[in-house]
Scaffold this motif. Sequence first.
Motif, PDB file in Angstrom:
ATOM      1  N   MET A   1       0.285  -0.723  -0.113  1.00  0.00           N
ATOM      2  CA  MET A   1       0.212   0.331  -0.132  1.00  0.00           C
ATOM      3  C   MET A   1       0.387   1.191  -0.079  1.00  0.00           C
ATOM      4  SD  MET A   1      -3.002   1.120   2.539  1.00  0.00           S
ATOM      5  CE  MET A   1      -4.257   1.567   1.450  1.00  0.00           C
ATOM      6  N   VAL A   2       0.663   2.142  -0.784  1.00  0.00           N
ATOM      7  CA  VAL A   2       1.366   3.409  -1.024  1.00  0.00           C
ATOM      8  C   VAL A   2       0.873   4.179   0.885  1.00  0.00           C
ATOM      9  CG1 VAL A   2       1.554   5.670  -2.192  1.00  0.00           C
ATOM     10  CG2 VAL A   2       1.142   3.346  -3.196  1.00  0.00           C
ATOM     11  N   ALA A   3       2.240   4.866   0.833  1.00  0.00           N
ATOM     12  CA  ALA A   3       1.649   5.774   2.081  1.00  0.00           C
ATOM     13  C   ALA A   3       1.644   7.646   1.474  1.00  0.00           C
ATOM     14  CB  ALA A   3       3.142   5.696   3.277  1.00  0.00           C
ATOM     15  N   TYR A   4       1.043   8.124   2.403  1.00  0.00           N
ATOM     16  CA  TYR A   4       0.847   9.461   2.110  1.00  0.00           C
ATOM     17  C   TYR A   4       1.404  10.026   3.224  1.00  0.00           C
ATOM     18  CZ  TYR A   4      -1.946   7.683  -1.527  1.00  0.00           C
ATOM     19  OH  TYR A   4      -2.385   6.201  -3.083  1.00  0.00           O
ATOM     20  N   THR A   5       1.985  11.387   2.996  1.00  0.00           N
ATOM     21  CA  THR A   5       2.073  12.596   4.011  1.00  0.00           C
ATOM     22  C   THR A   5       1.320  13.470   3.905  1.00  0.00           C
ATOM     23  OG1 THR A   5       4.062  13.989   2.742  1.00  0.00           O
ATOM     24  CG2 THR A   5       5.303  12.410   3.518  1.00  0.00           C
ATOM     25  N   ARG A   6       1.283  14.340   5.154  1.00  0.00           N
ATOM     26  CA  ARG A   6      -0.213  15.080   5.424  1.00  0.00           C
ATOM     27  C   ARG A   6       0.031  16.171   4.551  1.00  0.00           C
ATOM     28  NH1 ARG A   6      -3.551  15.386   9.903  1.00  0.00           N
ATOM     29  NH2 ARG A   6      -4.060  17.342  10.248  1.00  0.00           N
ATOM     30  N   ASP A   7       1.263  16.679   4.238  1.00  0.00           N
ATOM     31  CA  ASP A   7       0.524  17.436   2.886  1.00  0.00           C
ATOM     32  C   ASP A   7       0.630  17.365   1.319  1.00  0.00           C
ATOM     33  OD1 ASP A   7       3.266  16.673   2.614  1.00  0.00           O
ATOM     34  OD2 ASP A   7       4.422  18.500   2.108  1.00  0.00           O
ATOM     35  N   GLU A   8       0.322  15.542   1.469  1.00  0.00           N
ATOM     36  CA  GLU A   8      -0.331  15.039  -0.333  1.00  0.00           C
ATOM     37  C   GLU A   8      -1.464  14.923  -0.006  1.00  0.00           C
ATOM     38  OE1 GLU A   8       4.277  12.357  -0.917  1.00  0.00           O
ATOM     39  OE2 GLU A   8       2.466  11.443  -0.086  1.00  0.00           O
ATOM     40  N   ILE A   9      -2.142  14.824   1.013  1.00  0.00           N
ATOM     41  CA  ILE A   9      -3.639  14.614   1.440  1.00  0.00           C
ATOM     42  C   ILE A   9      -4.566  16.206   1.017  1.00  0.00           C
ATOM     43  CG2 ILE A   9      -5.324  13.963   1.946  1.00  0.00           C
ATOM     44  CD1 ILE A   9      -3.317  11.778   3.546  1.00  0.00           C
ATOM     45  N   ILE A  10      -5.302  16.494   0.187  1.00  0.00           N
ATOM     46  CA  ILE A  10      -6.582  17.584   0.042  1.00  0.00           C
ATOM     47  C   ILE A  10      -8.055  16.057  -0.061  1.00  0.00           C
ATOM     48  CG2 ILE A  10      -6.026  17.504  -1.823  1.00  0.00           C
ATOM     49  CD1 ILE A  10      -6.413  20.374  -1.947  1.00  0.00           C
ATOM     50  N   SER A  11      -8.398  17.269   0.613  1.00  0.00           N
ATOM     51  CA  SER A  11     -10.110  16.601   1.157  1.00  0.00           C
ATOM     52  C   SER A  11     -10.984  17.093  -0.544  1.00  0.00           C
ATOM     53  CB  SER A  11     -11.112  17.466   2.512  1.00  0.00           C
ATOM     54  OG  SER A  11     -11.342  18.969   2.386  1.00  0.00           O
ATOM     55  N   ALA A  12     -11.749  17.024  -1.047  1.00  0.00           N
ATOM     56  CA  ALA A  12     -12.592  16.900  -2.305  1.00  0.00           C
ATOM     57  C   ALA A  12     -12.704  18.258  -1.729  1.00  0.00           C
ATOM     58  CB  ALA A  12     -13.550  16.093  -2.032  1.00  0.00           C
ATOM     59  N   THR A  13     -13.925  19.444  -0.774  1.00  0.00           N
ATOM     60  CA  THR A  13     -13.969  20.505  -0.959  1.00  0.00           C
ATOM     61  C   THR A  13     -12.658  20.811  -0.999  1.00  0.00           C
ATOM     62  OG1 THR A  13     -15.403  19.223   0.578  1.00  0.00           O
ATOM     63  CG2 THR A  13     -15.052  21.787   1.075  1.00  0.00           C
ATOM     64  N   ASP A  14     -11.274  20.606  -0.211  1.00  0.00           N
ATOM     65  CA  ASP A  14     -10.169  22.259  -0.549  1.00  0.00           C
ATOM     66  C   ASP A  14      -9.544  22.499  -2.090  1.00  0.00           C
ATOM     67  OD1 ASP A  14     -10.654  22.535   2.190  1.00  0.00           O
ATOM     68  OD2 ASP A  14      -9.240  21.809   2.783  1.00  0.00           O
ATOM     69  N   LEU A  15     -10.017  21.140  -2.243  1.00  0.00           N
ATOM     70  CA  LEU A  15      -9.632  21.580  -4.316  1.00  0.00           C
ATOM     71  C   LEU A  15     -11.070  21.806  -4.500  1.00  0.00           C
ATOM     72  CD1 LEU A  15      -7.913  19.455  -6.301  1.00  0.00           C
ATOM     73  CD2 LEU A  15      -9.080  17.800  -6.175  1.00  0.00           C
ATOM     74  N   ALA A  16     -12.157  21.450  -4.130  1.00  0.00           N
ATOM     75  CA  ALA A  16     -12.916  22.194  -5.753  1.00  0.00           C
ATOM     76  C   ALA A  16     -12.408  23.865  -5.683  1.00  0.00           C
ATOM     77  CB  ALA A  16     -13.908  21.913  -4.753  1.00  0.00           C
ATOM     78  N   ARG A  17     -12.515  24.174  -3.775  1.00  0.00           N
ATOM     79  CA  ARG A  17     -11.790  25.815  -3.592  1.00  0.00           C
ATOM     80  C   ARG A  17     -10.898  26.509  -4.246  1.00  0.00           C
ATOM     81  NH1 ARG A  17     -14.240  25.233   1.880  1.00  0.00           N
ATOM     82  NH2 ARG A  17     -16.063  25.071   2.536  1.00  0.00           N
ATOM     83  N   ASN A  18      -9.597  25.361  -4.679  1.00  0.00           N
ATOM     84  CA  ASN A  18      -7.881  25.295  -4.612  1.00  0.00           C
ATOM     85  C   ASN A  18      -7.358  25.150  -6.019  1.00  0.00           C
ATOM     86  OD1 ASN A  18      -8.382  27.646  -2.145  1.00  0.00           O
ATOM     87  ND2 ASN A  18      -8.680  25.832  -1.365  1.00  0.00           N
TER      88      ASN A  18
END
Length: 94
Positions: A1-18
């Motif tokens: 399984m691939v690991a993600y750092t905190r700064d590599e994850i964004i919510s769909a809501t934040d993505l839509a806004r930014n």
Amino acid sequence: MVAYTRDEIISATDLARNVSSTLNSIHDKEKIAISKNNKLEAVIIDIEEYERLKEAYERMEDMEIAKLIEERKDSSTIPFDELLKREGISYDDL
């Protein structure tokens, strides 16, 4: 399984806004994971990385096909006409 750092994850809501700033940041990161309802749903990667992965996948498929051909090279075969005759099928039946 691939690991993600905190700064590599964004919510769909934040993505839509930014969207614009998120797309601009993909060049600084290997990947961006999109979460929806606290569940990872998708990943955004740089276009060059996608193309590299796609080419690698296609090469792997080609290698698998070549391996199958090599394995079957010495297997016994029969001509198509003989197979039809053996099965009681005529060309008109096809």
